[in-house]
Design an enzyme around this catalytic site. Structure first.
Site, PDB file in Angstrom:
ATOM      1  N   HIS A 186      -3.614  -9.553   3.695  1.00  0.00           N
ATOM      2  CA  HIS A 186      -5.001  -9.582   4.146  1.00  0.00           C
ATOM      3  C   HIS A 186      -5.131 -10.461   5.380  1.00  0.00           C
ATOM      4  CE1 HIS A 186      -6.683  -8.465  -0.089  1.00  0.00           C
ATOM      5  NE2 HIS A 186      -6.353  -7.412   0.627  1.00  0.00           N
ATOM      6  N   LYS A 218      -2.400  -0.089   7.790  1.00  0.00           N
ATOM      7  CA  LYS A 218      -3.853  -0.282   7.830  1.00  0.00           C
ATOM      8  C   LYS A 218      -4.280  -1.279   8.893  1.00  0.00           C
ATOM      9  CE  LYS A 218      -7.849  -1.440   4.946  1.00  0.00           C
ATOM     10  NZ  LYS A 218      -8.324  -1.766   3.569  1.00  0.00           N
ATOM     11  N   ARG A 252       0.833  -1.198   0.000  1.00  0.00           N
ATOM     12  CA  ARG A 252       0.000   0.000   0.000  1.00  0.00           C
ATOM     13  C   ARG A 252       0.873   1.257   0.000  1.00  0.00           C
ATOM     14  NH1 ARG A 252      -2.387  -3.461   3.825  1.00  0.00           N
ATOM     15  NH2 ARG A 252      -4.474  -4.201   3.254  1.00  0.00           N
ATOM     16  N   TYR A 264     -11.100 -10.293  -5.649  1.00  0.00           N
ATOM     17  CA  TYR A 264     -10.310 -10.261  -6.878  1.00  0.00           C
ATOM     18  C   TYR A 264     -10.715 -11.356  -7.855  1.00  0.00           C
ATOM     19  CZ  TYR A 264      -7.366  -6.994  -4.353  1.00  0.00           C
ATOM     20  OH  TYR A 264      -6.915  -5.911  -3.658  1.00  0.00           O
ATOM     21  N   ARG A 315      -1.740  -2.538  -6.904  1.00  0.00           N
ATOM     22  CA  ARG A 315      -1.956  -3.659  -5.969  1.00  0.00           C
ATOM     23  C   ARG A 315      -2.995  -4.616  -6.541  1.00  0.00           C
ATOM     24  NH1 ARG A 315      -1.580  -4.779  -0.358  1.00  0.00           N
ATOM     25  NH2 ARG A 315      -3.502  -5.485   0.627  1.00  0.00           N
ATOM     26  N   HIS A 337      -3.079   1.836  -5.416  1.00  0.00           N
ATOM     27  CA  HIS A 337      -3.939   0.702  -5.089  1.00  0.00           C
ATOM     28  C   HIS A 337      -4.338  -0.072  -6.342  1.00  0.00           C
ATOM     29  CE1 HIS A 337      -5.339  -0.788  -1.280  1.00  0.00           C
ATOM     30  NE2 HIS A 337      -6.448  -1.222  -1.839  1.00  0.00           N
TER      31      HIS A 337
END
Length: 417
Positions: free
Chosen positions: A381, A282, A257, A390, A358, A355
């Site tokens: 994640h 995050k 990120r 995704y 990403r 992003h």
């Protein structure tokens, strides 16, 4: 430390501030212009029997010497003179050189200024983050202006029609996610107004419910050919190009990120094990990623030949004074710049920042049949459900499950189908 700074004489403060300007990369030309102002400032303080500097004295000096009374509509020369005084004041108070940026000022419509400001202070006191508060101010400004433009000057005059009218008019200009966040804020606002007895009816229940699921969105991903074009258009023959190329590679190859890339320190780079280890901004979770060969080479090229020689542990820095670490919005601008330079088509509504790179990595991993748990680990994640979104962009594998369209029988009756 602050007390020590305040106890410095004006001459001493000027000296330590100048040393800091040199450390943070101010050019000799800029320093000469600033020093000319400081020489005149010292003379002004001496003539008026002042040994110590303060911002008030600095502004009085600017007014008397250069007729500067504010920051608006200044010539470049006067902007530098004002900056010279601000630098002293910043270093006296913060012990560092502050980067000053022009920011849009949001203002509530006058009839609602007091109560909306009190509401925002309430939000701040209960621990709402600064990022969320900044968004809240924008939404509230729009709402206050809408009410004022429709003849509403007191909170008790607000009714359901005004709420629905505002949401409906906003929907024509802003995304679903923005409208969703606006509605959430309005509910909190009306509950606050009701609890404070500003209004007699709790209008929070009148705010429409907007469905906005992240799972319903298709991630913005770019093809590997577009990614190749993006990297090829970076001119690595200059310091900016070397820095930008290294940051782009980290985003593209590792899917980090923007906030994590900008906060990277030398401690995060584990050369002995060829890994990058850091705590995600995050999630707060620590993640270990491989320091791939091309990424490592690009980072080394930047550090050896482009990174400013300043005393900071941050890897990626601004190239203009005052030199300090880059911010995430700057990296977003960098990615967008090179996408436009590469001639990559960006459809309306498609993301075009870090992003999106990403997302593109996730798309490439899916295309190569990488298992979902592995992709989750690469992207950091905490929940594999976050990665499942995704699957929507894995068009090649989705085609395997496409249903055949049934044939339609056409019957002719009297020459009419």
């Amino acid at each position: 430390m602050k007390m020590k700074m305040k106890n410095l004489t004006a001459a001493e403060l000027i000296k330590v501030t100048k040393d800091e300007l040199v450390k943070t990369g101010f050019t000799n030309l800029t320093l000469k212009g600033i020093e000319r102002v400081w020489v005149n400032l010292e003379k002004y303080l001496h003539d008026n029997d002042f040994n110590y500097f303060s911002l008030d004295l600095g502004m009085a000096f600017l007014k008397e010497r250069y007729h500067i009374t504010g920051a608006s509509n200044l010539s470049p020369t006067n902007q530098l003179r004002l900056r010279a005084i601000q630098l002293l004041a910043d270093f006296q108070f913060h012990q560092r050189i502050v980067i000053r940026r022009k920011q849009k000022q949001y203002e509530f419509a006058q009839p609602f200024e007091t109560i909306f400001t009190e509401f925002m202070n309430f939000r701040k006191n209960v621990g709402i983050s600064n990022t969320t508060l900044e968004s809240n101010i924008i939404y509230l400004e729009r709402f206050s202006q809408y009410l004022f433009n429709h003849g509403i000057n007191h909170e008790p005059e607000i009714n359901i029609e005004h709420i629905h009218g505002f949401i409906q008019s906003s929907s024509a200009f802003y995304s679903t996610s923005t409208i969703y966040c606006t509605c959430c804020l309005l509910r909190v606002l009306f509950r606050y107004l009701f609890d404070q007895k500003v209004i007699t009816e709790d209008l929070s229940t009148a705010v429409p419910s907007i469905k906005c699921s992240k799972k319903s969105k298709i991630p913005s991903a770019y093809s590997q050919e577009e990614i190749r074009q993006l990297l090829q258009c970076v001119d690595r023959g200059n310091p900016k190009g070397k820095r930008d190329y290294a940051m782009l590679l980290i985003a593209i190859r590792l899917g980090m990120r923007a906030s994590d890339i900008c906060k990277l320190t030398f401690d995060n780079l584990k050369w002995e094990s060829n890994t990058i280890e850091f705590k995600q901004n995050k999630t707060g979770h620590t993640i270990i990623l491989p320091l791939l060969n091309d990424v490592g080479k690009a980072v080394i090229d930047y550090i050896k030949y482009a990174r400013p020689a300043v005393e900071t542990n941050k890897v990626f820095l601004r190239l203009c004074a005052p030199i300090g670490r880059l911010q995430a919005p700057t990296l977003h601008s960098i990615v967008t710049h090179y996408m436009n330079k590469a001639g990559i088509f960006i459809p309306k509504g498609k993301k075009h920042g870090p992003h999106a790179l990403r997302h593109s990595l996730a798309s490439a991993l899916l295309h190569n049949n990488t298992p979902m748990p592995v992709i989750s680990e690469v992207l950091g994640h905490a929940d594999s459900q976050s990665t499942s979104t995704y699957l929507k962009i894995d068009t090649l594998n989705l085609r395997k499950y496409a249903l055949d369209v049934p044939s339609i029988k056409v019957v002719l009756i009297g020459g009419i189908i």
